[in-house]
Write an enzyme that holds these catalytic residues in place. Sequence first.
Site, short mmCIF file in Angstrom:
data_model
loop_
_atom_site.label_atom_id
_atom_site.label_comp_id
_atom_site.label_asym_id
_atom_site.label_seq_id
_atom_site.Cartn_x
_atom_site.Cartn_y
_atom_site.Cartn_z
N LYS A 121 0.85 -1.29 -0.04
CA LYS A 121 -0.10 -0.24 0.05
C LYS A 121 0.98 1.18 0.13
O LYS A 121 2.08 1.10 0.29
CB LYS A 121 -1.06 -0.18 1.24
CG LYS A 121 -1.69 -1.04 1.57
CD LYS A 121 -3.32 -0.57 1.22
CE LYS A 121 -4.27 -1.52 1.24
NZ LYS A 121 -4.89 -1.54 2.79
N HIS B 208 2.86 8.19 7.36
CA HIS B 208 3.67 7.22 7.54
C HIS B 208 5.02 8.26 7.78
O HIS B 208 5.84 7.82 8.62
CB HIS B 208 3.70 6.35 6.69
CG HIS B 208 2.55 5.26 6.64
ND1 HIS B 208 1.97 5.18 5.43
CD2 HIS B 208 2.10 4.41 7.53
CE1 HIS B 208 0.86 4.35 5.61
NE2 HIS B 208 1.03 3.94 6.86
N HIS C 298 1.98 7.09 3.12
CA HIS C 298 1.57 8.34 2.71
C HIS C 298 2.19 9.40 3.84
O HIS C 298 3.03 8.86 4.53
CB HIS C 298 -0.03 8.25 3.01
CG HIS C 298 -0.41 7.60 4.09
ND1 HIS C 298 -0.39 7.97 5.39
CD2 HIS C 298 -1.19 6.42 4.30
CE1 HIS C 298 -0.91 7.21 6.18
NE2 HIS C 298 -1.39 6.24 5.76
N1 ARG Z 1 -0.18 0.21 9.80
C1 ARG Z 1 -0.89 1.07 10.24
C2 ARG Z 1 -1.45 2.23 9.35
O1 ARG Z 1 -0.75 2.07 8.37
C3 ARG Z 1 -0.15 1.80 11.54
C4 ARG Z 1 0.11 0.93 12.45
C5 ARG Z 1 0.39 1.63 13.82
N2 ARG Z 1 0.83 0.85 14.85
C6 ARG Z 1 -0.04 0.10 15.50
N3 ARG Z 1 0.50 -0.73 16.44
N4 ARG Z 1 -1.17 0.19 15.26
O2 ARG Z 1 -2.59 2.85 9.48
#
Ligand code: ARG
Length: 492
Positions: free
Chosen positions: A48, A54, A51
């Site tokens: 994915k 991130h 963005h």
């Molecule tokens: N992968 C998730 C996203 O892109 C963020 C994860 C953040 N960390 C967690 N432990 N939830 O939205």
Amino acid sequence: MKGSLLSPAVIQKVLDTIQKTYRCGYQLAKQPKREKVLIDYSSPNIAKPFHAGHLRSTLIGNFVAKINSTVGHEVVRINYLGDWGLQFGLLGAGFKRYGSETQLADNPIKHLFDVYVEANKMADKDPVIEREAREFIQSMEQGDSNSLNLWQRFRQYSIEDYIKTYKRLGIEFDEYSGESQYWNKTPQLLEELTTKGLLQTTQKGTQIVDLSDMYTGHSSYATLARSDGTSLYLTRDITAAIDRYDHHKFDRMYYVVDKSQVNHFKQLVGVLRKMGYSWANRIHHIQFGRVTGMKTRRGEVVFLADILDEARTRMLHNMQVTDTTKQLDDPDLTAEQLGISAVILQDFARRLSKDYKFDWDRLLQSQGNTGIFLQYTHARLYSLEQQAGFPLPSSVESIDTSHLGEPEAVDLVAHIAQLDSIVLKAYQEMEPHVIVKYLLQLGHLVSSAHKKLRVKDSPIEIAQARLILFNSARLTLAHGMDILGMKPVNQM
Ligand code: ARG
């Protein structure tokens, strides 16, 4: 502290502290009790787009890690990948049709993204693909070794690719974990919740925990299983938190994730509290604001490497059109470090919770409150030392600080003296803008001092005292920049 009130003895003390601590490795004079601190940040989703959220998580998480280790804590950096769920079904099914082993090996993140986009597009037209996607997931969940191997390779290649890009930012993780490690442990969690009398089944067949005595609105019911029994993002996150506590017995854990996930983390903490885990209070969600307009010349950003490439290219261009730019050993690397510093400063210029608009032109300006200005100040101080014509005095005792009586010198010393309290403030508030503001002021004070206090061609005793002062300013600047995640350049 008002600069003009500093006596030569106080100036001596300040500069001596800076010189000694930096030469032996920086430490705060008064450190808080040592704690174990876990930080979950960056955490992109495989296949994915990466963005702006991130990017912010990556930069802010790095700051949180640096400031915590600066004050003496033990830090564990965790990248929790989005590596499970429906998108993997599509990716797996898509790869069988459109995948290429060579491209996967050469450019994994990009290739997996392309395959995913293609599979998604085709799935709209052709229901067979949807079915294959579901079958792929099922086969993984049933432990089919072909599917698991393929998925394992997607994950491993992506991590290796990420490691390279993070390295450009000077960022490393202690653990790469991810949702995939927890999906098969969620039945245990549901069992524990049932035993504790916390799980309810809704009419639709989903399983929820009632948090309405803690929260109102969207957070008041936490859904932990779909009607077919499968787990959700929240379920996996709760399982992961328990596992992390079992492993690390952390004193604090930070999740650095944009504010759109505020309900998610409230529910995570809420469920853990209900389960009787008092350590749930050690969890903090560092939520940050939205960024709009983050684009490259090729359009919307999908990969982290694109942002770094764009920063480097634009900076290189700016350097080529300004005639003050020096002959550099490695112009690409310098441009990259300058560009990254500029992106970081723009991101840290205000409180984290505020939204902002990404603006390449503004962030890359060499004047004004930018990362380029900080880098320029550093390079200028470095060159001043190189061109002094004599070496840096070996200690502060060997110089006469009564030569540093000019207001420009005294103000600079007074500012340098605040470094420790600024670091502590940034730590207590967990806000990088505290350091940004301090360093920008430092840059302006250096600039005034630089104009007034000549080193070259001054009598040697005066020149030596000034050189120690400028060197202390540079060490202070470099240290602050490091906490923000910038690599100071010596030339630009
Ligand atoms: N992968 C998730 C996203 O892109 C963020 C994860 C953040 N960390 C967690 N432990 N939830 O939205």
